[in-house]
Structure formats: structure tokens, C-alpha cells
Design an enzyme around this catalytic site. Structure first.
Site, PDB file in Angstrom:
ATOM      1  N   GLN A 302      34.985  40.158  43.710  1.00 32.59           N
ATOM      2  CA  GLN A 302      34.631  41.248  42.808  1.00 32.59           C
ATOM      3  C   GLN A 302      33.143  41.215  42.476  1.00 32.59           C
ATOM      4  O   GLN A 302      32.586  40.171  42.139  1.00 32.59           O
ATOM      5  CB  GLN A 302      35.440  41.153  41.521  1.00 32.59           C
ATOM      6  CG  GLN A 302      36.900  41.527  41.690  1.00 32.59           C
ATOM      7  CD  GLN A 302      37.114  43.029  41.860  1.00 32.59           C
ATOM      8  OE1 GLN A 302      36.204  43.826  41.709  1.00 32.59           O
ATOM      9  NE2 GLN A 302      38.332  43.418  42.165  1.00 32.59           N
ATOM     10  N   ASP A 403      46.932  46.521  45.102  1.00 26.03           N
ATOM     11  CA  ASP A 403      45.489  46.682  44.895  1.00 26.03           C
ATOM     12  C   ASP A 403      44.872  47.102  46.222  1.00 26.03           C
ATOM     13  O   ASP A 403      44.154  46.333  46.874  1.00 26.03           O
ATOM     14  CB  ASP A 403      44.879  45.377  44.391  1.00 26.03           C
ATOM     15  CG  ASP A 403      43.420  45.545  43.946  1.00 26.03           C
ATOM     16  OD1 ASP A 403      42.921  46.684  43.975  1.00 26.03           O
ATOM     17  OD2 ASP A 403      42.799  44.531  43.581  1.00 26.03           O
ATOM     18  N   CYS A 430      40.841  51.533  42.975  1.00 26.83           N
ATOM     19  CA  CYS A 430      39.418  51.861  42.822  1.00 26.83           C
ATOM     20  C   CYS A 430      39.173  53.340  43.102  1.00 26.83           C
ATOM     21  O   CYS A 430      38.025  53.783  43.173  1.00 26.83           O
ATOM     22  CB  CYS A 430      38.570  50.991  43.747  1.00 26.83           C
ATOM     23  SG  CYS A 430      38.971  51.170  45.506  1.00 26.83           S
TER      24      CYS A 430
END
Length: 472
Positions: A302, A403, A430
Site C-alpha cells: 500500500q 480486494d 479502489c
């Protein structure tokens, strides 16, 4: 005004759409014709080149900001293409992100998600939050004051829409470590004095190509990689470069890597077989919520660790609240950060992580061993194929954590996820647009949204993360 592809127009941005696309409406006899210009702010006047034209709308690429918006404010950093909204106050940035993200669900009539929306969670750090940055060398620079290109040694960021030219970074961007970026001018000066040329993209030759740096906030150290071509390699003073970095950043260098690439691509291409560790270690160690993670040059991690901790803690809390029974499946797990944190926090749970990238799974396995976590297993596999090979998991899954990349969950893979009949799905995304699309399919399969929030992982950009909880 007759809009034509390839032409340049001065436009006033009226509004902002999802993804940070500025909207200009041009009156015609048949109604308003819309031009979308990404990375612009309402109230700006921009010089835009039209790159795509359709019957109802066109898409442009901003060449220059002619006049700033009244909403903008001064910042103590150099404006860069990677932070197009840095001059827009953070409360305004988050207003647009929240409005436009929820708008994706409204457009698809997913009112149940909007009804259970909690809030936008801000990043704990607004500036210098990035842990990775790539700077490009170029024989062509863009003079922002003169608004023209120059043939000179450059080191900075690519000018938006110009793969062949860089804007020199003369002062910090505000996105990365201040001390490192203050030293970038010295790095540029040293490289220029060697007499070796920077990369000339249109001609595909030169020596200095890219400088990639990763930072560990936990260690407060850098892993630095210099990418060059092989052209003039025998004349490169490797020891002098190492000394320069140590002089600039004493006690902060973890490792220095030299990688060679003669490809014609203009992005940093790390190839282990073409790379040499010339000083120190080949990795960093980062801490997230009390777990340690080894990060190599090519590891996925990340970009904003402080905000990632907020995101992951939220996922942990939601799994504990809605779906901690049975096996927990962490799909698209990357380097296994979420899976390891869930296994650590829910010590009676069995966690399985799956990702298609073998190097990410190798990192996940190493990090689980490093952290002494035994109740998690990782598999390098396509998500859909993995589910085909494990039919015994059906009926045993308490929670699935999704994810996926920006394009969401591929249709057949989502069908297989649904077929596992997990009680709970926690979906981290995202891209709210593809998350909204996948929500429709989940609702058709009997999963209803229970919770939704947004996390501002990337201040000064249009990107935002969404977390949704579905129960069957």
C-alpha cells in the site's frame, strides 16, 4: 464552437464528474455538448486538446491551466501531475469524492448501499504520505514558466500527456519525503557532471533513465534503485554515486540497487536478472498494525501506510462484527496483508489467501513466517481456477474478503464466489464504479448491503477506496 478531434480549445470547467473529470458544457441547437477534461477543477480555465470525439461528448487532455479557480489555495510545494488537486482544499476534495462515489451507486439504483453509507474516513496524513516514488531522467524538459520544451538534462516527473519530457523537480512535491526531494537537485547535478547523457525518449538512447525510491516509515530508511542503459556503463562511477547518496541522506540508506534496461519503454522496469545490489540490503521492513512486512523493490505494498492501517483496521472490525465464523477467504490477497492481520486478530479462525501473482504469494508466505502466523495459508492461482479446485470449501466459508484490481471481479469469478454461499462478503474496492456494478450481481444472488464507507487513501488525487459489507 465546433469541436474537432486534435484541435486545442480554451474551456472553462463548470463541474466535476466521477474520477476527477472536469465538465464543460457547450450550447448547441441540439442541447449542451459536453467536453470532459480529467484532472481539472471547477472554475479553472484550461487549454485542452480534444483526443476523442463522440456525437454527445468529447474527451480532452489538459495542456495548461490558463486561469485558476477561486476555490484553489496556495501550497508550499511544487505542483506535479501526480497531485492535480493539491491546490483544492481537502474538505472540497473529499466532498467531490464522496458525492461522485455515491453517485455511481445512485446511477445503478443501488439505493440500499447509499442508505447504509457511514462516512468518508480521511487519511491520517495529508502530505508526504507516499512510500514509493519514481523520478524520470530526460534530455528534454518542459519549462513551466515559458510553457515550452528545452533540450537540457532533466530529472523530475513526466509532464502530463508528454511521455518524452519531464518537469524538473526544483522543490518538494509534498507527496514524498521532504529530505529526499530536497536532495534531488544535488542528484541531478552530480549525474549531469558525469558527462553521461540522460535518456532521450524519441531517439531511444542515453544513459540515465529512472530513479526509484521506496521508504519505510517504520525504519525511516530508503531503498533506492537507479535504472540506466548499458550505453556508457564502463564510464559510470558507481562508488561515487553510492557516496553521493550517503552524503545526502546519512543513516537513512537501507540499500542501493543498479538495474540496467535497454528497452524502449519509458517506465521503470525492474528485472532481478539485470539488477545488482551495489550497497546494503535489497529490502525494507514496514510495520502495519503491529505486524512486520519485508518489502523488496518489486513488492506490491500500500502506497499510503498510515491510511492503509485505517483501512485494514476497518476491515478487521467489520469481519469481526459480521463474519468471523468458519473459514475466511482473502481473494486477490496480494502480499497477504489483510489475511495476516485477520489471522492474527482472529486466532481461532482459518484464513486462506489467493492471488494470481506468484511473487506476491511468495512475499505473503515469507511475511507470515516472519510474523509467526500459522493459521493462514496462501496460494498462487487465478481466483476462479482456485475455487474450482477446492469444492470442499462450499458451505464452510464464513466470510470472503474481496480486494480486486480496478476492473472489479470478473463475471465468472464473481459467480464462483457467490456459489461458495459465504454468510458475509467484505468488498474492498479502489474503484466505486466497478464496485457498484458488482453490487447489482451480488444483490441478484441474495446478498444485501449492510454497511458502506469510503477511505481517502490518496489525498490530492481523484482516487478513493470503498468498503462494503454484504450478508446472505
Amino acid at each position: 464552437m465546433q469541436i474537432k478531434k486534435g484541435k486545442v480549445y480554451e474551456l472553462e470547467v463548470e463541474e466535476m464528474a466521477f474520477g476527477g473529470k472536469g465538465i464543460t458544457r457547450i450550447p448547441t441547437e441540439e442541447g449542451n455538448y459536453v467536453v470532459f477534461t480529467p484532472n481539472t477543477i471547477p472554475g479553472q480555465k484550461v487549454l485542452t486538446r480534444v483526443v476523442k470525439k463522440r456525437s454527445k461528448y468529447a474527451e480532452g487532455r489538459v495542456l495548461r491551466i490558463v486561469e485558476r479557480s477561486e476555490m484553489e489555495e496556495e501550497i508550499p510545494y511544487q505542483g506535479v501531475s501526480g497531485a492535480p488537486y493539491a491546490t483544492l482544499p481537502l474538505e472540497k476534495q473529499r466532498f467531490y469524492k464522496e458525492r461522485d462515489s455515491l453517485g455511481q451507486f445512485k446511477k445503478l439504483k443501488c439505493d440500499s448501499v447509499i442508505d447504509c453509507f457511514d462516512r468518508m474516513i480521511p487519511s491520517p496524513v495529508d502530505w508526504q504520505y507516499r512510500n514509493k516514488m519514481e523520478y524520470s531522467f530526460s534530455a528534454i524538459t518542459w519549462d513551466m514558466d515559458a510553457d515550452e520544451s528545452k533540450d537540457e538534462f532533466g530529472l523530475g516527473f513526466k509532464k502530463r500527456g508528454m511521455w518524452w519530457a519531464v518537469e524538473n523537480l526544483d522543490r518538494p512535491s509534498g507527496l514524498f519525503d521532504l529530505e529526499f526531494e530536497k536532495g534531488l537537485i544535488r542528484i541531478k547535478e552530480w549525474c549531469e557532471k558525469t558527462g553521461l547523457p540522460p535518456w532521450h525518449a524519441p531517439r531511444n538512447h542515453g544513459f540515465f533513465r529512472s530513479l526509484l525510491v521506496r521508504r519505510s516509515f517504520h525504519q525511516d530508511r530508503f531503498l533506492i534503485a537507479l535504472m540506466t542503459s548499458s550505453e556508457g556503463l564502463s564510464e559510470f562511477d558507481q562508488n561515487g554515486f553510492i557516496k553521493l547518496l550517503h552524503d545526502l541522506y546519512p543513516e537513512r540508506i537501507a540499500g542501493i540497487i543498479h538495474t540496467i534496461s535497454d528497452s524502449q519503454g519509458d517506465r521503470f522496469e525492474y528485472a532481478p536478472e539485470a539488477s545488482t545490489l551495489i550497497w546494503g540490503e535489497d529490502h525494507l521492513v514496514e510495520d502495519l498494525l503491529g505486524l512486520n512486512f519485508k518489502i523488496s523493490l518489486s513488492s506490491f505494498f500500500q502506497t499510503n501506510p498510515a491510511s492503509a492501517e485505517v483501512l485494514y483496521q476497518k476491515v478487521i472490525d467489520l469481519v469481526e462484527e459480521h463474519g468471523k465464523k468458519g473459514v475466511i477467504l482473502d481473494m486477490f490477497c496480494g502480499t497477504g496483508t489483510i489475511g495476516q492481520l485477520l489471522a492474527r486478530n482472529l486466532d481461532d479462525a482459518s484464513v486462506i489467501g489467493v492471488d494470481i501473482t506468484p511473487s506476491s504469494i511468495a512475499d505473503a508466505q515469507k511475511n507470515a513466517e516472519l510474523n509467526g502466523i500459522s493459521n493462514v495459508e496462501f496460494h498462487a492461482s487465478d481466483v476462479g481456477k482456485f475455487l474450482n479446485t477446492r469444492p470442499e470449501l462450499k458451505g464452510r466459508i464464513g466470510c470472503i474478503v474481496l480486494d480486486p484490481p480496478r476492473n472489479g471481479v470478473e463475471g465468472k469469478a464473481l459467480d464462483k464466489v457467490i456459489a461458495l454461499e459465504a454468510e458475509t462478503i467484505v468488498y474492498v474496492s479502489c474503484n466505486p464504479a466497478t464496485q457498484a456494478r458488482d453490487t447489482i450481481r451480488l444483490q441478484e444472488a441474495g446478498y444485501e448491503p449492510q454497511y458502506y464507507c469510503l477511505v481517502d487513501q490518496f489525498p490530492h488525487t481523484a482516487h478513493v477506496e470503498g468498503i462494503a459489507v454484504f450478508t446472505r
